[in-house]
Scaffold this active site. Structure first.
Site, PDB file in Angstrom:
ATOM      1  N   LEU A  98       0.743  -1.318  -0.218  1.00 39.39           N
ATOM      2  CA  LEU A  98       0.045  -0.022  -0.077  1.00 39.39           C
ATOM      3  C   LEU A  98       0.761   1.188  -0.067  1.00 39.39           C
ATOM      4  CD1 LEU A  98      -3.056  -0.529   2.547  1.00 39.39           C
ATOM      5  CD2 LEU A  98      -3.313   0.094   0.147  1.00 39.39           C
ATOM      6  N   ASP A  99       0.536   2.099  -0.864  1.00 40.10           N
ATOM      7  CA  ASP A  99       1.432   3.595  -0.932  1.00 40.10           C
ATOM      8  C   ASP A  99       1.546   3.923   0.712  1.00 40.10           C
ATOM      9  OD1 ASP A  99       1.559   3.464  -3.400  1.00 40.10           O
ATOM     10  OD2 ASP A  99      -0.276   4.599  -3.959  1.00 40.10           O
ATOM     11  N   LYS A 100       2.853   4.653   0.865  1.00 36.55           N
ATOM     12  CA  LYS A 100       2.891   5.241   2.024  1.00 36.55           C
ATOM     13  C   LYS A 100       1.812   6.151   2.526  1.00 36.55           C
ATOM     14  CE  LYS A 100       6.780   7.907   4.392  1.00 36.55           C
ATOM     15  NZ  LYS A 100       7.772   8.449   4.431  1.00 36.55           N
ATOM     16  N   SER A 102      -1.457   5.904   1.909  1.00 37.16           N
ATOM     17  CA  SER A 102      -2.547   5.060   1.843  1.00 37.16           C
ATOM     18  C   SER A 102      -2.676   4.381   3.268  1.00 37.16           C
ATOM     19  CB  SER A 102      -2.809   4.334   0.761  1.00 37.16           C
ATOM     20  OG  SER A 102      -2.565   4.876  -0.700  1.00 37.16           O
TER      21      SER A 102
END
Length: 238
Positions: A98-100, A102
């Site tokens: 998961l993106d930082k 998100s």
């Protein structure tokens, strides 16, 4: 057993991450630098950065409600890495990322084969997100997101999108392009201000608090294995 498969089966990291470790010269077999196609025999000694690794029969499966700001990497040198944040008593690694910026559901395990099947199956595994944007959502946005969006030279797959409230929508993807939802929304002039993943396949975040983790239940693990087994059988038939 090929070196990347062995490392993954040991629970050290995913196969893809193992390939990067080999390529960067951090893996040795019996004291000799491993190569991409190196094989590990029964009595071989495998080390990564001089740390001996070996296969284990103990498999762990946990889910974390990842907060914003945590990075989904197994590299302990990265500040705010997910491994230090979870602080699990045995070595585990995240399946995917998961993106930082998100939040939400991420699965961590030391079961390399399961991780590989989830990440690389030809069958698109459903991933469900709740997304908030910076301005009111209209029907054109919902329809456009659902029918696929051209990102560079890639047309995203059709997906399920439904409006929750004026600024929030639910989206279910079966592919995982880099920052896909953010890029899709930007294509229609919207900026994502909050993105939360709430489900991967049969695994739901439910009421797990932000920053907390739990072990998967036996039922969840069995359902996950059964789904992956059915997909593998279907692939073999085709």
């Amino acid at each position: 057993m090929r070196i990347n498969v062995y490392i993954s089966a040991s629970g050290f990291c995913s196969r893809r991450a193992a390939e990067r470790l080999v390529a960067s010269g951090q893996v040795k077999i019996n004291g000799i630098l491993a190569e991409k196609n190196s094989n590990v025999e029964e009595n071989d000694i495998v080390t990564i950065k001089n740390e001996k690794i070996q296969l284990t029969s103990e498999k762990d499966y946990i889910i974390l409600n990842k907060p914003v700001g945590i990075t989904c990497t197994g590299l302990r040198t990265v500040e705010g890495n997910i491994i230090d944040f979870v602080n699990y008593p045995r070595r585990v690694f995240p399946i995917g990322r998961l993106d930082k910026d998100s939040e939400g559901l991420i699965i961590l395990t030391n079961d390399g084969p399961i991780a590989h099947k989830i990440l690389h199956s030809e069958h698109g595994h459903e991933k469900e997100y709740i997304v908030t944007v910076d301005k009111p959502i209209n029907e054109a946005f919902i329809l456009g997101m659902s029918n696929g969006v051209l990102l560079g030279d890639i047309l995203t797959k059709k997906c399920f999108v439904s409006k929750i409230d004026e600024y929030t929508f639910r989206i279910i993807l079966t592919q995982g392009l880099n920052r896909q939802i953010r890029k899709m929304a930007k294509n229609f002039g919207f900026k994502v201000v909050r993105l939360k993943r709430v489900r991967i396949m049969n695994i739901n975040l439910a009421n797990l608090a932000i920053g907390k983790w739990r072990n998967l239940t036996t039922v969840e693990i069995n359902e996950l294995r059964e789904q992956l087994k059915e997909e593998e059988n279907n692939e073999n038939l085709n």
